[in-house]
Write a protein that holds these residues in place. Structure first.
Motif, PDB file in Angstrom:
ATOM      1  N   GLY A  87       0.460  -1.390   0.047  1.00 42.50           N
ATOM      2  CA  GLY A  87       0.076   0.221   0.458  1.00 42.50           C
ATOM      3  C   GLY A  87       1.453   1.028  -0.018  1.00 42.50           C
ATOM      4  O   GLY A  87       1.711   1.314  -1.014  1.00 42.50           O
ATOM      5  N   GLY A  88       0.620   1.839   0.846  1.00 42.26           N
ATOM      6  CA  GLY A  88       1.281   2.945   0.929  1.00 42.26           C
ATOM      7  C   GLY A  88       3.655   2.880   1.273  1.00 42.26           C
ATOM      8  O   GLY A  88       4.192   3.813   1.638  1.00 42.26           O
ATOM      9  N   ASN A  89       3.449   1.687   2.069  1.00 40.97           N
ATOM     10  CA  ASN A  89       4.859   1.485   2.130  1.00 40.97           C
ATOM     11  C   ASN A  89       5.419   2.286   3.420  1.00 40.97           C
ATOM     12  O   ASN A  89       6.535   2.578   3.685  1.00 40.97           O
ATOM     13  CB  ASN A  89       6.019   1.810   0.840  1.00 40.97           C
ATOM     14  CG  ASN A  89       7.203   0.976   1.034  1.00 40.97           C
ATOM     15  OD1 ASN A  89       7.921   0.468   2.102  1.00 40.97           O
ATOM     16  ND2 ASN A  89       7.754   1.557  -0.479  1.00 40.97           N
ATOM     17  N   THR A  90       4.633   1.904   4.395  1.00 39.40           N
ATOM     18  CA  THR A  90       4.695   2.820   5.094  1.00 39.40           C
ATOM     19  C   THR A  90       4.652   1.561   6.704  1.00 39.40           C
ATOM     20  O   THR A  90       4.939   2.453   8.020  1.00 39.40           O
ATOM     21  CB  THR A  90       3.357   4.066   6.203  1.00 39.40           C
ATOM     22  OG1 THR A  90       2.503   3.037   6.125  1.00 39.40           O
ATOM     23  CG2 THR A  90       3.723   4.942   4.764  1.00 39.40           C
ATOM     24  N   GLY A  91       4.900   0.331   6.450  1.00 35.41           N
ATOM     25  CA  GLY A  91       4.889  -0.310   7.063  1.00 35.41           C
ATOM     26  C   GLY A  91       6.112  -0.276   8.231  1.00 35.41           C
ATOM     27  O   GLY A  91       7.247   0.081   7.407  1.00 35.41           O
ATOM     28  N   LEU A  92       6.414  -1.135   9.625  1.00 36.32           N
ATOM     29  CA  LEU A  92       7.511  -0.940  10.227  1.00 36.32           C
ATOM     30  C   LEU A  92       8.199  -2.160  10.849  1.00 36.32           C
ATOM     31  O   LEU A  92       9.225  -1.995  11.529  1.00 36.32           O
ATOM     32  CB  LEU A  92       6.647  -0.035  11.631  1.00 36.32           C
ATOM     33  CG  LEU A  92       6.490   1.522  11.600  1.00 36.32           C
ATOM     34  CD1 LEU A  92       6.007   1.907  13.074  1.00 36.32           C
ATOM     35  CD2 LEU A  92       7.400   2.089  10.204  1.00 36.32           C
ATOM     36  N   VAL A  93       7.525  -2.774  10.361  1.00 44.17           N
ATOM     37  CA  VAL A  93       7.787  -4.221  10.752  1.00 44.17           C
ATOM     38  C   VAL A  93       8.831  -5.584   9.414  1.00 44.17           C
ATOM     39  O   VAL A  93       8.744  -6.512   8.842  1.00 44.17           O
ATOM     40  CB  VAL A  93       7.216  -5.228  10.937  1.00 44.17           C
ATOM     41  CG1 VAL A  93       6.766  -5.037  12.795  1.00 44.17           C
ATOM     42  CG2 VAL A  93       5.871  -5.428  10.156  1.00 44.17           C
ATOM     43  N   ALA A 110      -2.624   0.853  -5.805  1.00 44.87           N
ATOM     44  CA  ALA A 110      -2.171   2.891  -5.042  1.00 44.87           C
ATOM     45  C   ALA A 110      -3.321   2.590  -5.906  1.00 44.87           C
ATOM     46  O   ALA A 110      -3.567   3.910  -6.012  1.00 44.87           O
ATOM     47  CB  ALA A 110      -0.568   3.271  -4.795  1.00 44.87           C
ATOM     48  N   ARG A 111      -3.231   1.851  -7.072  1.00 45.43           N
ATOM     49  CA  ARG A 111      -4.325   3.188  -8.382  1.00 45.43           C
ATOM     50  C   ARG A 111      -5.904   2.196  -8.105  1.00 45.43           C
ATOM     51  O   ARG A 111      -7.063   2.705  -9.049  1.00 45.43           O
ATOM     52  CB  ARG A 111      -3.431   2.602  -9.305  1.00 45.43           C
ATOM     53  CG  ARG A 111      -2.547   3.149 -10.409  1.00 45.43           C
ATOM     54  CD  ARG A 111      -2.151   2.761 -11.881  1.00 45.43           C
ATOM     55  NE  ARG A 111      -2.916   3.005 -12.573  1.00 45.43           N
ATOM     56  CZ  ARG A 111      -3.382   1.856 -13.618  1.00 45.43           C
ATOM     57  NH1 ARG A 111      -3.560   0.929 -13.554  1.00 45.43           N
ATOM     58  NH2 ARG A 111      -4.309   2.850 -14.248  1.00 45.43           N
ATOM     59  N   LEU A 112      -5.956   1.318  -6.883  1.00 47.04           N
ATOM     60  CA  LEU A 112      -7.363   1.309  -6.911  1.00 47.04           C
ATOM     61  C   LEU A 112      -7.775   2.259  -5.476  1.00 47.04           C
ATOM     62  O   LEU A 112      -7.878   2.300  -4.341  1.00 47.04           O
ATOM     63  CB  LEU A 112      -7.326  -0.179  -6.259  1.00 47.04           C
ATOM     64  CG  LEU A 112      -7.705  -1.067  -7.112  1.00 47.04           C
ATOM     65  CD1 LEU A 112      -6.363  -1.284  -7.676  1.00 47.04           C
ATOM     66  CD2 LEU A 112      -8.076  -2.539  -6.009  1.00 47.04           C
ATOM     67  N   ALA A 113      -8.060   3.938  -6.283  1.00 49.28           N
ATOM     68  CA  ALA A 113      -7.568   4.437  -4.959  1.00 49.28           C
ATOM     69  C   ALA A 113      -9.527   5.146  -5.446  1.00 49.28           C
ATOM     70  O   ALA A 113      -9.598   6.818  -5.033  1.00 49.28           O
ATOM     71  CB  ALA A 113      -6.797   5.652  -5.347  1.00 49.28           C
ATOM     72  N   ARG A 114     -10.818   4.951  -5.531  1.00 47.02           N
ATOM     73  CA  ARG A 114     -11.406   5.643  -5.279  1.00 47.02           C
ATOM     74  C   ARG A 114     -12.551   4.992  -3.912  1.00 47.02           C
ATOM     75  O   ARG A 114     -12.351   3.838  -3.972  1.00 47.02           O
ATOM     76  CB  ARG A 114     -13.020   4.325  -6.532  1.00 47.02           C
ATOM     77  CG  ARG A 114     -12.761   5.564  -8.282  1.00 47.02           C
ATOM     78  CD  ARG A 114     -13.800   4.612  -9.132  1.00 47.02           C
ATOM     79  NE  ARG A 114     -13.941   3.252  -8.888  1.00 47.02           N
ATOM     80  CZ  ARG A 114     -15.052   2.775  -9.009  1.00 47.02           C
ATOM     81  NH1 ARG A 114     -15.825   3.359  -8.722  1.00 47.02           N
ATOM     82  NH2 ARG A 114     -15.172   1.301  -8.718  1.00 47.02           N
ATOM     83  N   GLY A 161      -3.407  -1.777   3.813  1.00 46.00           N
ATOM     84  CA  GLY A 161      -2.038  -1.500   4.048  1.00 46.00           C
ATOM     85  C   GLY A 161      -2.863  -1.703   5.846  1.00 46.00           C
ATOM     86  O   GLY A 161      -2.516  -2.520   6.455  1.00 46.00           O
ATOM     87  N   VAL A 162      -3.764  -0.736   5.822  1.00 45.66           N
ATOM     88  CA  VAL A 162      -4.261  -0.605   7.169  1.00 45.66           C
ATOM     89  C   VAL A 162      -4.894  -1.180   7.653  1.00 45.66           C
ATOM     90  O   VAL A 162      -4.950  -2.156   9.360  1.00 45.66           O
ATOM     91  CB  VAL A 162      -4.945   0.760   7.281  1.00 45.66           C
ATOM     92  CG1 VAL A 162      -5.746   0.988   8.469  1.00 45.66           C
ATOM     93  CG2 VAL A 162      -4.789   1.983   7.333  1.00 45.66           C
ATOM     94  N   LEU A 163      -5.868  -1.812   7.078  1.00 44.79           N
ATOM     95  CA  LEU A 163      -6.475  -3.313   7.346  1.00 44.79           C
ATOM     96  C   LEU A 163      -5.461  -4.941   7.622  1.00 44.79           C
ATOM     97  O   LEU A 163      -6.048  -5.434   8.413  1.00 44.79           O
ATOM     98  CB  LEU A 163      -7.971  -3.582   6.540  1.00 44.79           C
ATOM     99  CG  LEU A 163      -9.165  -2.390   6.093  1.00 44.79           C
ATOM    100  CD1 LEU A 163      -9.601  -2.282   5.232  1.00 44.79           C
ATOM    101  CD2 LEU A 163      -9.001  -2.172   7.571  1.00 44.79           C
TER     102      LEU A 163
END
Ligand code: FAD
Ligand code: ZN
Length: 486
Positions: A87-93, A110-114, A161-163
């Motif tokens: 997803g946003g590539n912010t994961g920390l592990v 990222a392009r599935l952004a609707r 990514g959040v889910l």
């Protein structure tokens, strides 16, 4: 380890000709513009922002629809190609980072952004996996509703990514983590089928809860392509304060008082050590301590009120006055304007970022029963000192959830590499303390690559065996995020 088993199975089945043909077909599915083969152009997808994890990829693919994701997985499954959802590539592990051998494909959502639908009256919205958390919040706000999940990475992290990590953040205390805010999911299975589980029901007891199985599965069981999320009424008012406290027992006492006076209106209770806030004001431009004197501990409190008329602020004022009378709070400031409130939140939200310029840091994201946090900090402090005398804990987190981000900073002047080489004994020591207090070694960031070994130390053989059976049932060829979690 099953991660290794999955990897070797993949290698065994990969007839090179079939693999190459499959990669060509996968690139055709998304179109040349969205199939990235050039290593330089791939770079943003191959490493995470702290530089702790980096890998290589055969391809980075950016599908534009659920249908394309399904086609890609059908091909990958047939050719046994490892897929790393991102997803946003912010994961920390390290969960979103491909392996070093260059055999895997990064699948960016990222392009599935609707935003597919917002139902203000029903209190639900359906968003695609690539919608950033900030955009999801904004979509709710346009409908005069609240999507309460809130993390410091919300501008970049995406709903998928959040889910997939069951993210937590600063509003869990009042509204729960990502799981609690999800009603339904759309998921592409390992063999390329689309499960339409986008239900918007609050109650649904019809067998095994597949939704909850995919939430928190870190991309190892299926690709989340969309989600039905819960919306809440927006509070009419919020009031934010930063309080200074003399010791950790005072933090515990303030939490009990804040719960008692704030009830459901207590929407955040975040704590930070003095050293954490020193790093923030030292390394983050434009930040400063808005209190007279430094103190051992700080708490950022937020109260919300459903009605206008200054109720949230009045309650906060009374609460802080009572805490001061009892000697629990030594100083406090209540934000008078929105800008001041944002400045207070910025102090807390910069805590992760502020550590990087200071040197090497060994990260722990742990939880213990809330009342045991003081006990945890005392025992962990001693354990750290035994592993590396002079190492400096950067302690902060979501106090009200029992969730401590216990990051251990290298001693001043020590070689960064030499300090980071202590990662394993340090984590062992801290996690042993967590286990002795019936806590968890991952409160919100997940297991990814970072905690695979530690997971095996703390879960019972039966729990690991059941998890592996689920993995094998849903991903027979081991193509989904190989080398993660197990
Ligand atoms: P990624 O990093 O891209 O991926 C994370 C995992 O999910 C990987 O295993 C990946 O393979 C998988 N994945 C991604 N998309 C999908 C999909 N569509 N389907 C299946 N699997 C998928 N986390 C918290 O919980 N609470 C916090 O308070 C918090 N604060 C943070 C603060 C900062 C400054 C930073 C950098 C991170 C923070 N995080 C926090 C961690 C991180 O932001 C969250 O875990 C976030 O949910 C990850 O989202 P992402 O889109 O960046 O996912
Ligand atoms: Zn956190």
């Amino acid at each position: 380890m099953s991660g290794t088993r999955a990897d070797s199975r993949q290698t065994m089945a990969a007839d090179p000709g079939m693999r190459e043909r499959a990669l060509v077909r996968m690139a055709e599915v998304v179109g040349a513009a969205h199939a990235i083969a050039d290593p330089d152009a791939q770079m943003p997808y191959l490493r995470e922002l702290r530089g702790l994890y980096a890998g290589k990829a055969a391809l980075v693919l950016r599908p534009g629809s659920t249908r394309e994701v399904a086609q890609l997985l059908a091909i990958a499954n047939e050719a046994h190609i490892g897929i790393v959802p991102q997803g946003g590539n912010t994961g920390l592990v390290g969960g979103q980072t491909p392996s070093a051998d260059g055999s895997q494909v990064v699948l960016s959502l990222a392009r599935l952004a609707r935003v597919r639908a917002v139902n203000a009256a029903g209190g639900t919205m359906i968003v695609e996996a690539g919608v950033t958390l900030a955009d999801a919040q904004a979509a709710a706000e346009r409908a005069e509703r609240l999507f309460p999940l809130s993390l410091a990475s919300e501008a970049s992290c995406q709903i998928g990514g959040v889910l997939a990590t069951n993210a937590g953040g600063v509003a869990v205390l009042a509204y729960g983590n990502a799981r609690a805010l999800t009603l339904g999911l759309e998921v592409v299975t390992a063999d390329g089928q689309v499960w339409d589980g986008l239900r918007t029901l609050k109650k649904d007891n019809t067998g095994y809860d597949l939704r909850d199985l995919f939430i928190g599965s870190e991309g190892t069981l299926g690709i989340i392509t969309a989600a039905a999320l819960k919306l809440y009424p927006r509070p009419a008012e919020t009031a934010v304060a930063l309080a200074a406290l003399p010791d950790i027992d005072a933090v515990a006492a303030l939490f009990r008082l804040a719960e008692a006076r704030g009830h459901a209106g207590l929407t955040a209770f975040e704590f930070m050590s003095r050293f954490t806030l020193e790093l923030v004001t030292k390394h983050i431009p434009g930040t400063r301590l808005p209190l007279r004197e430094p103190a051992p501990w700080y708490v950022l409190l937020e109260l919300s009120s459903p009605e206008p008329g200054g109720m949230a602020e009045a309650t906060l004022q009374r609460l802080l006055a009572e805490a001061a009378e009892r000697g629990v709070v030594s100083d406090a400031v209540i934000a008078a304007t929105l800008a001041q409130a944002q400045a207070l939140w910025r102090l807390r939200e910069s805590a992760s970022e502020a550590q990087r310029p200071e040197g090497g840091s060994i990260k722990h994201d742990v939880s213990v029963p809330v009342a045991r946090i003081p006990q945890f900090l005392a025992a962990a402090g001693m354990a750290v000192e035994r592993v590396c005398p002079g190492a400096r804990p950067v302690t902060f987190g979501h106090y009200g959830d029992g969730n401590v981000h216990y990051n251990v900073m290298q001693p001043a002047g020590m070689d960064k590499g030499a300090f980071l080489a202590l990662w394993e004994p340090m984590s062992h020591a801290v996690h042993d303390v967590v286990a002795s207090l019936s806590g968890s070694i991952s409160a919100e960031h997940g297991i990814g690559q970072m905690k695979r070994q530690e997971l095996l130390r703390f879960k019972s053989p039966l729990e690991i065996a059941l998890m592996r059976k689920i993995k094998a049932a849903l991903d027979r060829n081991g193509i989904l995020n190989p080398g993660k979690l197990f």
